[in-house]
Design an enzyme around this catalytic site. Structure first.
Site, PDB file in Angstrom:
ATOM      1  N   GLY A  11      32.537  32.206  44.741  1.00  0.00           N
ATOM      2  CA  GLY A  11      33.292  32.426  43.507  1.00  0.00           C
ATOM      3  C   GLY A  11      33.340  31.188  42.623  1.00  0.00           C
ATOM      4  N   GLN A  12      34.145  31.292  41.550  1.00  0.00           N
ATOM      5  CA  GLN A  12      34.185  30.229  40.535  1.00  0.00           C
ATOM      6  C   GLN A  12      34.661  28.891  41.128  1.00  0.00           C
ATOM      7  OE1 GLN A  12      37.187  30.489  37.517  1.00  0.00           O
ATOM      8  NE2 GLN A  12      35.998  29.350  36.003  1.00  0.00           N
ATOM      9  N   ASP A  34      31.307  33.951  52.732  1.00  0.00           N
ATOM     10  CA  ASP A  34      31.622  34.955  51.709  1.00  0.00           C
ATOM     11  C   ASP A  34      31.065  36.280  52.199  1.00  0.00           C
ATOM     12  OD1 ASP A  34      32.233  36.233  49.199  1.00  0.00           O
ATOM     13  OD2 ASP A  34      32.160  34.249  48.282  1.00  0.00           O
ATOM     14  N   TYR A 141      48.230  41.355  40.647  1.00  0.00           N
ATOM     15  CA  TYR A 141      47.725  40.026  41.040  1.00  0.00           C
ATOM     16  C   TYR A 141      48.901  39.047  41.164  1.00  0.00           C
ATOM     17  CZ  TYR A 141      45.202  35.567  40.285  1.00  0.00           C
ATOM     18  OH  TYR A 141      44.706  34.288  40.366  1.00  0.00           O
ATOM     19  N   LYS A 145      50.472  37.064  44.358  1.00  0.00           N
ATOM     20  CA  LYS A 145      50.576  35.597  44.418  1.00  0.00           C
ATOM     21  C   LYS A 145      52.007  35.167  44.766  1.00  0.00           C
ATOM     22  CE  LYS A 145      46.313  34.372  43.649  1.00  0.00           C
ATOM     23  NZ  LYS A 145      45.529  33.824  44.779  1.00  0.00           N
TER      24      LYS A 145
HETATM   25  C1  AKB Z   1      43.344  35.217  35.785  1.00  0.00           C
HETATM   26  O1  AKB Z   1      43.199  35.181  34.554  1.00  0.00           O
HETATM   27  O2  AKB Z   1      43.633  36.233  36.411  1.00  0.00           O
HETATM   28  C2  AKB Z   1      43.197  33.916  36.569  1.00  0.00           C
HETATM   29  C3  AKB Z   1      44.505  33.246  36.781  1.00  0.00           C
HETATM   30  C4  AKB Z   1      45.270  32.693  35.651  1.00  0.00           C
HETATM   31  O3  AKB Z   1      44.924  33.131  37.901  1.00  0.00           O
HETATM   32  N1  AKB Z   1      42.303  33.035  35.875  1.00  0.00           N
END
Ligand code: AKB
Length: 310
Positions: A11-12, A34, A141, A145
Site C-alpha cells: 500500500g501507500q 500482503d 473507517y 479507527k
Molecule cells: C482517508 O482519506 O481515508 C485517509 C485518512 C485521512 O485516513 N487518507
C-alpha cells in the site's frame, strides 16, 4: 536478531516504509507481506510473503517461523471505499488488528498500527483539534479507527503489549498511490496536472484538511517506534500536525510551477466526509513526548513532488 514484519506492504505507506526500514536495519531484517501474489510485487519489496492477516493461524505461524519481533500492521479499507462496503470495512479493519494484537500478546511482539484524523467527527473542534477531543466519527473507517485505538490501549494497559500509533492526516507521496480515501485528491492532482494540465476535484475549493508529505510520515513512524516506552503518554493514537490546505491553495502552488494548470470542482459524497473532519489538529503531546516536528511545508512539498514525478 528479531525480524520486522510489514503487513499491507504493497500500500501507500507500506511501499515507502519497507525501504526506510531496510535502510535502517538491513534488507534481511525486514519481511514484507500482503495479499498479492509474489509475481505482482516489485523487487524492492522482497523478501516477500503472501499473507492474509484475517487468518490468525497463518499469521502466528509466520511470526514464529520468521522470529518476528515487531509488526507494522498497515492493512485497512479507507474512508471513501469503507462507506460503500461498511461491513467489509469493519471486518477487515478490526479483525486484522485484533489478530495482530493477539499474537503480540502471546509472543511478545511490538506493534505499530496507523490510526487517522478520521477518528474525529462533526462534534470535534474544527481548528487545532486537541489530542483528547470528542471522537464521534461519521464514517465506518473512523469508527474502526476509534475502536482500534481503544483496543490498542487496552492491550497495552491489560497485557503490556508495546503498541504505538499515529493519527495520520491525508498522506501525499510520489511512489505509491493511495486508494479509496477522502484525501486522495491531493495525490491525484499532481499526476493530472503533469499529464493533462487540468484536474476536476471532488471536494469544494475551500475545504481545509490536515495533510502530510510521506517523508515526514515515515520519519514520524520511525521516531515514534524509537522513542523510549516510558516517554509515551498516549497509547491510543498521536495527533500529528504537518500541513493544512484547501484544494484551491494546493492548485495555486502547483500553478506556480505549471502556469497552464486549471482546476474545476464537482463535489461528490466525499465532501460530507471531509466536512466531518477537523481542518487542523493540535500535536502538542507528540512534540512533548517524542520530539515530533514536520519538515515539509506546502511550498517544499509541492516542489519535491513535482521534481520526482517529472
Ligand atoms: C482517508 O482519506 O481515508 C485517509 C485518512 C485521512 O485516513 N487518507
Amino acid at each position: 536478531m528479531n525480524k520486522i514484519l510489514v503487513i499491507g506492504a504493497c500500500g501507500q505507506i507500506g511501499t515507502e516504509l519497507v525501504s526506510a526500514l531496510k535502510a535502517k536495519h538491513g534488507d534481511e531484517a525486514v519481511l514484507a507481506a500482503d495479499v498479492r501474489l509474489l509475481d505482482d510485487v516489485p523487487f524492492a519489496l522482497r523478501p516477500y510473503v503472501r499473507l492474509n492477516v484475517l487468518d490468525r493461524t497463518e499469521l502466528r505461524g509466520l511470526a514464529l517461523k520468521e522470529k518476528i519481533g515487531t509488526v507494522y500492521h498497515l492493512v485497512a479499507m479507507l474512508s471513501a471505499t469503507g462507506e460503500k462496503q461498511p461491513l467489509a470495512a469493519w471486518d477487515l479493519n478490526m479483525q486484522g488488528l485484533l489478530n495482530v494484537l493477539e499474537i503480540a500478546k502471546s509472543d511478545r511482539i511490538r506493534v505499530f498500527w496507523p490510526s487517522s484524523i478520521a477518528v474525529f467527527g462533526p462534534a470535534s473542534p474544527v481548528s487545532f483539534c486537541p489530542q483528547h477531543a470528542v471522537t464521534e466519527p461519521a464514517t465506518v473507517y473512523g469508527i474502526s479507527k476509534v475502536a482500534g485505538e481503544l483496543w490498542c490501549k487496552y492491550y497495552h494497559d491489560q497485557y503490556g503489549v508495546d503498541v504505538r500509533s499515529i493519527r495520520y492526516p491525508g498522506l501525499i507521496s510520489y511512489t505509491a498511490q493511495p486508494g479509496g480515501g477522502t484525501t486522495d485528491y491531493a495525490v491525484d492532482i499532481f499526476h493530472q496536472a503533469l499529464k493533462h494540465k487540468r484536474y476536476q476535484c471532488y471536494l469544494k475549493s475551500d475545504t481545509t484538511l490536515p495533510m502530510m508529505y510521506m517523508p515526514d510520515a515515515i520519519r514520524a513512524t520511525l521516531e515514534l517506534m524509537d522513542a523510549p516506552a516510558d516517554r509515551l503518554t498516549v497509547r491510543t493514537g498521536y495527533n500529528l500536525h504537518a500541513l493544512s490546505f484547501t484544494p484551491d491553495e494546493l492548485a495555486r502552488e502547483i500553478q506556480s510551477h505549471i502556469p497552464e494548470f486549471k482546476i474545476t470542482y464537482q463535489p461528490d459524497y466525499r465532501q460530507q466526509i471531509a466536512d466531518s473532519w477537523p481542518s487542523s489538529v493540535n500535536d502538542r503531546d507528540a512534540r512533548l513526548d517524542w520530539g515530533w516536528q514536520r519538515q515539509f511545508d506546502l511550498h517544499a512539498m509541492v516542489a519535491d513532488m513535482l521534481s520526482h514525478l517529472k
